[in-house]
Design a protein around this motif. Structure first.
Motif, PDB file in Angstrom:
ATOM      1  N   ALA A  93       1.004  -0.845   0.397  1.00 43.02           N
ATOM      2  CA  ALA A  93       0.677  -0.043  -0.056  1.00 43.02           C
ATOM      3  C   ALA A  93       0.906   1.218   0.040  1.00 43.02           C
ATOM      4  O   ALA A  93       1.697   1.059   0.622  1.00 43.02           O
ATOM      5  N   ALA A  94       0.428   2.312  -0.988  1.00 39.06           N
ATOM      6  CA  ALA A  94       1.192   3.467  -0.528  1.00 39.06           C
ATOM      7  C   ALA A  94       0.561   5.120  -0.819  1.00 39.06           C
ATOM      8  O   ALA A  94      -0.318   4.595  -1.131  1.00 39.06           O
ATOM      9  N   ALA A  95       1.290   6.120  -0.552  1.00 42.58           N
ATOM     10  CA  ALA A  95       0.984   7.140  -0.417  1.00 42.58           C
ATOM     11  C   ALA A  95       1.686   8.058  -1.115  1.00 42.58           C
ATOM     12  O   ALA A  95       2.615   7.619  -0.415  1.00 42.58           O
ATOM     13  N   GLN A  96       1.458   9.403  -1.721  1.00 44.90           N
ATOM     14  CA  GLN A  96       2.495  10.688  -1.472  1.00 44.90           C
ATOM     15  C   GLN A  96       2.082  11.484  -1.193  1.00 44.90           C
ATOM     16  O   GLN A  96       0.830  11.617  -0.866  1.00 44.90           O
ATOM     17  N   THR A  97       3.306  12.216  -0.158  1.00 47.39           N
ATOM     18  CA  THR A  97       2.886  13.516  -0.220  1.00 47.39           C
ATOM     19  C   THR A  97       3.216  15.130  -1.259  1.00 47.39           C
ATOM     20  O   THR A  97       3.358  14.284  -2.496  1.00 47.39           O
ATOM     21  N   ALA A  98       2.551  15.448  -0.521  1.00 50.97           N
ATOM     22  CA  ALA A  98       2.757  16.953  -2.007  1.00 50.97           C
ATOM     23  C   ALA A  98       4.188  16.632  -2.641  1.00 50.97           C
ATOM     24  O   ALA A  98       5.084  17.073  -1.581  1.00 50.97           O
ATOM     25  N   LYS A  99       4.650  18.011  -3.588  1.00 49.78           N
ATOM     26  CA  LYS A  99       6.155  18.118  -3.812  1.00 49.78           C
ATOM     27  C   LYS A  99       6.039  19.704  -2.334  1.00 49.78           C
ATOM     28  O   LYS A  99       5.867  20.207  -2.134  1.00 49.78           O
ATOM     29  N   ALA A 100       7.746  19.017  -1.989  1.00 49.68           N
ATOM     30  CA  ALA A 100       8.502  20.070  -1.572  1.00 49.68           C
ATOM     31  C   ALA A 100       8.490  21.381  -1.713  1.00 49.68           C
ATOM     32  O   ALA A 100       9.321  21.623  -2.930  1.00 49.68           O
ATOM     33  N   ASP A 101       8.258  22.409  -1.222  1.00 47.83           N
ATOM     34  CA  ASP A 101       8.631  23.952  -1.750  1.00 47.83           C
ATOM     35  C   ASP A 101       9.862  24.369  -1.723  1.00 47.83           C
ATOM     36  O   ASP A 101      10.397  24.706  -2.045  1.00 47.83           O
ATOM     37  N   ALA A 102      10.459  23.624  -0.245  1.00 52.60           N
ATOM     38  CA  ALA A 102      12.400  24.403  -0.456  1.00 52.60           C
ATOM     39  C   ALA A 102      12.693  23.186   0.771  1.00 52.60           C
ATOM     40  O   ALA A 102      11.936  21.860   0.920  1.00 52.60           O
ATOM     41  N   SER A 103      13.718  23.350   0.511  1.00 48.89           N
ATOM     42  CA  SER A 103      15.009  22.070   1.091  1.00 48.89           C
ATOM     43  C   SER A 103      14.606  21.775   2.133  1.00 48.89           C
ATOM     44  O   SER A 103      14.790  22.710   2.886  1.00 48.89           O
ATOM     45  N   THR A 104      15.150  19.779   2.632  1.00 48.60           N
ATOM     46  CA  THR A 104      14.555  19.734   3.328  1.00 48.60           C
ATOM     47  C   THR A 104      15.492  18.873   4.590  1.00 48.60           C
ATOM     48  O   THR A 104      15.963  17.662   3.981  1.00 48.60           O
ATOM     49  N   ASP A 105      16.799  18.968   5.442  1.00 43.15           N
ATOM     50  CA  ASP A 105      17.124  18.044   6.035  1.00 43.15           C
ATOM     51  C   ASP A 105      16.134  17.273   6.917  1.00 43.15           C
ATOM     52  O   ASP A 105      16.487  17.618   8.150  1.00 43.15           O
ATOM     53  N   VAL A 139      19.983  10.443   7.238  1.00 45.67           N
ATOM     54  CA  VAL A 139      20.755  11.592   6.813  1.00 45.67           C
ATOM     55  C   VAL A 139      20.526  12.041   5.744  1.00 45.67           C
ATOM     56  O   VAL A 139      20.954  11.258   4.760  1.00 45.67           O
ATOM     57  N   HIS A 140      19.076  13.150   5.132  1.00 44.13           N
ATOM     58  CA  HIS A 140      19.007  12.890   4.177  1.00 44.13           C
ATOM     59  C   HIS A 140      18.286  13.831   3.693  1.00 44.13           C
ATOM     60  O   HIS A 140      17.284  14.804   3.822  1.00 44.13           O
ATOM     61  N   ARG A 141      19.093  14.568   2.509  1.00 46.14           N
ATOM     62  CA  ARG A 141      18.235  15.917   1.797  1.00 46.14           C
ATOM     63  C   ARG A 141      17.092  16.262   0.522  1.00 46.14           C
ATOM     64  O   ARG A 141      17.451  15.353  -0.004  1.00 46.14           O
ATOM     65  N   LEU A 142      16.018  16.425   1.465  1.00 42.59           N
ATOM     66  CA  LEU A 142      14.831  16.355   0.509  1.00 42.59           C
ATOM     67  C   LEU A 142      14.936  17.565  -0.591  1.00 42.59           C
ATOM     68  O   LEU A 142      14.690  18.853   0.253  1.00 42.59           O
ATOM     69  N   GLU A 143      14.783  17.752  -1.553  1.00 42.09           N
ATOM     70  CA  GLU A 143      15.004  18.537  -2.263  1.00 42.09           C
ATOM     71  C   GLU A 143      13.885  19.368  -3.064  1.00 42.09           C
ATOM     72  O   GLU A 143      13.000  18.942  -2.794  1.00 42.09           O
ATOM     73  N   PRO A 144      13.721  20.311  -3.459  1.00 39.04           N
ATOM     74  CA  PRO A 144      12.249  21.323  -3.694  1.00 39.04           C
ATOM     75  C   PRO A 144      12.132  20.295  -5.023  1.00 39.04           C
ATOM     76  O   PRO A 144      12.741  20.109  -6.248  1.00 39.04           O
ATOM     77  N   GLY A 145      10.335  20.379  -5.073  1.00 34.79           N
ATOM     78  CA  GLY A 145      10.192  19.694  -6.214  1.00 34.79           C
ATOM     79  C   GLY A 145      10.330  18.089  -5.835  1.00 34.79           C
ATOM     80  O   GLY A 145       9.395  17.361  -6.720  1.00 34.79           O
ATOM     81  N   HIS A 146      10.677  17.652  -4.917  1.00 32.65           N
ATOM     82  CA  HIS A 146      10.222  16.106  -5.193  1.00 32.65           C
ATOM     83  C   HIS A 146       9.434  15.547  -3.260  1.00 32.65           C
ATOM     84  O   HIS A 146       9.154  17.131  -3.162  1.00 32.65           O
TER      85      HIS A 146
END
Length: 846
Positions: free
Chosen positions: A437-449, A515-522
């Motif tokens: 089962a899966a669910a996806q978030t909206a795209k990130a507006d800014a980078s998040t560590d 430890v992971h950076r979520l980039e904008p648009g991801h």
């Protein structure tokens, strides 16, 4: 005089370069060569419950007496596995004792998994031996000043030894476990115990197989312990009989019974953490599906009677190549040992350091890492309020199937290759349709560590009343490609479940720390799967109903970058020995030489003009004059065509503009800055000169991403989506480049030049080889790009094409400018109504 001064400056620069290279080479040879020390191989005879002979080696520094380090290897290794580390520590002035653990290599005995009566007793016997040596500093009778250092199997030994032997003065355990039961039977559901965990079948099998060979040998050497593998049950190899029986039992049942839990607890630091008095530096790898960061977090929480410092690094049992980060770990280790054994240097601070992978090292073929530092260790929960990322829509409950015996099974990682799940862009991971089962978030507006353990709350119902689930959090880029950071999975085993989802209670799942950076648009994709090939699975098929949460919680810890560099040890020494005096001398000389030139490097008059060319001249050594007195200007909003036949000097002019050639005379200014090789202002310019350079096995989008990453600039500055839209690449950008037509390759290359939306775009023959529809589309792309205050410079030998594409034209012939101005004006100077006629007439006049 001017010529003489120019040559004089060159000679001075050459002399400085030779001195710097010679001095640097000398210092590099000095620091890269092993410092003076002596070594000796010998054997250690240990008694106790199972007498054995251990293969050992000692490293003695030049100056003694000195503190000692007991250096232990990882599972399946030998004393030779840690040679490099031993030599470094000996070079730092420590007596280093290494030996091959019982059951491995040339040592006798059986493998007991760091049991107190066996491996821990062996380590204490090694400390007894150090206490008798005159070259080791002693704090008392039979009490050498000693630290225990080791990774994985050796890390567990150093923790256990500190708990059982008070003579240990400091320890540095690396990427090791807190409790073998919870490590091999993890359960990430809130409130769950190890007895209800999910069996980590793949890693346990790797351990067992390695023990059968004892680190590569069929058996111990002649004369070793009678319990060696040569006389043992072939099903157990060099494993001790009780450990072998436990493995065979849990491998058959997939359950951790009370007898197995007792044996694993005895070999776990969790049983003695409150006894540890030695200052402890805990170093844990982020790329580790065997012993994740949570194991170090538990060790840090349990050591309450000694100073503790925690460091996370990009290595681990799944690391593929992170030597650049290992240098930082080595520096932390030496700082720790120097303070607590040599009593030199300031006390290590309370800062928490960790790493984030940031690409590939420019000087070696491994991964480049960014070191980060926070004020204190926050644990896996982070130091500030977590970020809640909501899923893009509320999904109804999803029903998934659990296959019999977990076959077929999803693939999240392969033991020792988990980091490839990230580096290969998700190429190793695979989820089975109907089983997740899966669910996806909206795209990130800014980078998040993300620093720590994400959390999600589920509700689960099961047809069997039980469920084994595997929760994963993917990073999904703008193209839809999903990657699983380091292949990490949260296994969950639930019991007493209802058959109806309406009656199910919330269950909070803690995912492995990352430890992971979520980039904008991801975005993030939460996946709950019913199988995983690395874990044991229920024999009977079942159906689970999953209600996914509305959001996922991401821990955060603000941090500042640490000084970068390929080698902290060597870089600091070279900077002191060579960099400071040479830097001062070079700075003084350059300042004197360039004093009069500096004021002319920037022109305020042309600060808003994309390009100004004045008196440009290029003469090659053979006397050929490629460009002779060229003058023209490119203003904002213009598409300027640099027109002329082959050999007119167009490409030479563009090469000078890119800083690839040095002009003989004259100058080029980009936004008022004089163009030189590597000038910072070139970052405001995008270029395609002499054809595209693309990797055929990657998609167009991957080529664009890879090119931008090589610039070292933030991903958010690439404006990737906007560039793809301007270039009208569409869905084709996600296909492999090898399937592209010539026109599509040309368009990708132009999009590559547009990355970052440079204010000046320079293109050399962009329509070369394109068919008429593609040429027409290219015109639109260039006009759209220049319509927003940017400028485009296009070289071409196609007269009609420049006429239809450009707003302005610079006509070149034999290295000179024949005419320049608006296309309409140039046409008006000719005998006809086409640029071709005007061009021919102008050339004839020249």
């Amino acid at each position: 005089m001017r010529v003489w001064l120019r040559r004089w400056r060159r000679w001075v620069a050459a002399v400085i370069a030779v001195l710097v290279v010679a001095a640097g080479a000398g210092v590099w040879w000095w620091v890269s060569s092993p410092p003076p020390h002596t070594t000796k191989n010998f054997t250690i005879h240990v008694g106790g419950a199972e007498p054995a002979t251990l293969d050992a080696k000692i490293y003695v520094p030049e100056h003694t007496p000195a503190p000692a380090v007991l250096l232990s290897h990882g599972f399946g290794g030998t004393k030779d596995t840690v040679t490099d580390q031993a030599e470094k520590l000996a070079g730092q002035g420590y007596v280093v004792l290494t030996y091959t653990a019982r059951g491995f290599g040339k040592s006798g005995g059986s493998i007991h998994l760091d049991a107190p009566k066996y491996e821990v007793a062996d380590a204490s016997a090694a400390i007894d031996l150090l206490a008798k040596r005159g070259d080791v500093v002693r704090d008392g009778k039979n009490d050498p000043r000693v630290a225990a250092v080791g990774g994985s199997y050796g890390g567990g030994l150093s923790l256990l030894l500190a708990g059982y032997d008070r003579r240990v003065d400091a320890i540095v355990p690396q990427m090791t476990w807190n409790n073998l039961g919870s490590a091999l039977f993890p359960n990430q559901a809130a409130g769950a115990g190890a007895d209800s965990g999910v069996f980590k079948r793949a890693w346990a099998g790797v351990f067992y197989g390695t023990g059968l060979a004892g680190g590569g040998m069929a058996g111990p050497p002649s004369g070793s312990s009678p319990s060696g593998a040569a006389k043992a049950d072939p099903a157990c190899g060099r494993w001790a009989a009780d450990v072998c029986a436990v493995y065979q039992r849990i491998a058959a049942t997939g359950k951790l019974d009370a007898k197995a839990a007792k044996l694993l607890d005895a070999s776990s630091p969790s049983s003695i953490l409150d006894r540890i008095k030695a200052p402890t530096l805990l170093v844990q790898g982020q790329a580790d599906t065997l012993f994740d960061l949570g194991q170090a977090d538990a060790n840090a929480a349990g050591i309450t009677n000694a100073p503790v410092k925690v460091a996370w690094f990009s290595g681990g049992h799944d690391a593929t190549g992170t030597q650049s980060d290992q240098d930082r770990v080595d520096a932390l280790t030496v700082q720790w040992l120097n303070h607590y054994l040599k009593h030199s240097g300031a006390a290590p601070d309370d800062h928490f350091t960790f790493s984030r992978i940031g690409g590939v090292s420019s000087s070696r073929s491994d991964l480049a890492t960014l070191g980060l530092s926070a004020d204190s260790y926050p644990g896996v929960d982070g130091s500030e309020s977590p970020l809640r990322m909501r899923f893009s829509r509320t999904l109804p409950p999803q029903t998934i199937a659990s296959p019999p015996n977990g076959t077929p099974a999803a693939i999240s990682s392969v033991p020792s290759l988990g980091q490839l799940s990230t580096l290969a862009g998700g190429g190793l991971t695979r989820d089975i349709p109907g089983q997740f089962a899966a669910a996806q978030t909206a795209k990130a507006d800014a980078s998040t560590d993300v620093v720590g353990a994400p959390r999600a709350t589920l509700r689960v119902a099961s047809s069997s009343g039980e469920a084994e689930l595997f929760v994963k959090l993917y990073d999904v880029d703008s193209s839809g490609r999903a990657t699983l950071p380091n292949g990490l999975v949260a296994p969950v085993r639930l019991t007493d479940l209802p058959t109806s989802i309406a009656k199910a209670k919330p269950v909070t799942v803690t995912l492995p720390p990352v430890v992971h950076r979520l980039e904008p648009g991801h975005s993030l994709r939460l996946v709950v799967a019913s199988s995983d090939q690395s874990y044991a699975a229920p024999a009977d098929p079942a159906r689970y109903t999953i209600q996914l949460p509305s959001a996922v919680s991401l821990p955060r810890t603000p941090a500042t970058p640490l000084p970068s560099g390929d080698s902290i040890w060597r870089g600091a020494l070279i900077a002191l020995a060579v960099g400071i005096p040479v830097g001062i001398a070079a700075a003084w000389l350059i300042a004197r030489i360039r004093l009069r030139r500096r004021d002319r490097s920037v022109s305020a008059e042309f600060a808003d003009t994309p390009l100004v060319v004045r008196g440009l001249r290029k003469v090659y050594k053979d006397g050929f004059v490629a460009v002779n007195g060229v003058d023209f200007t490119v203003e904002r909003g213009q598409v300027v065509g640099l027109l002329g036949p082959n050999g007119a000097g167009k490409t030479t002019s563009l090469r000078v503009l890119m800083g690839l050639l040095k002009p003989t005379d004259g100058e080029m200014r980009v936004f008022g800055h004089q163009v030189t090789s590597g000038a910072p202002v070139l970052s405001r310019l995008g270029a395609l000169v002499e054809g595209p350079g693309l990797l055929p096995h990657l998609s167009g989008m991957d080529n664009l991403r890879l090119f931008w990453r090589s610039t070292g600039r933030p991903a958010s500055d690439a404006h990737l989506d906007e560039v793809v839209k301007i270039a009208d690449l569409g869905d084709r950008v996600h296909r492999k480049v090898r399937t592209y037509s010539h026109g599509m390759k040309q368009r990708i290359a132009i999009a590559q030049a547009m990355l970052g939306l440079p204010e000046l775009l320079v293109l050399d023959e962009p329509t070369d080889g394109l068919d008429p529809p593609q040429i027409a589309e290219m015109r639109r792309v260039l006009h759209d790009y220049a319509s927003n205050g940017r400028a485009v410079l296009v070289s071409s030998h196609l007269l009609a094409e420049v006429e239809q594409t450009c707003t302005h034209v610079v006509v070149m012939s034999r290295g000179r400018v024949a005419a320049s101005g608006e296309v309409a004006d140039i046409i008006g100077t000719g005998t006809g109504h086409r640029l071709e006629d005007a061009f021919l007439e102008l050339v004839e006049k020249k």
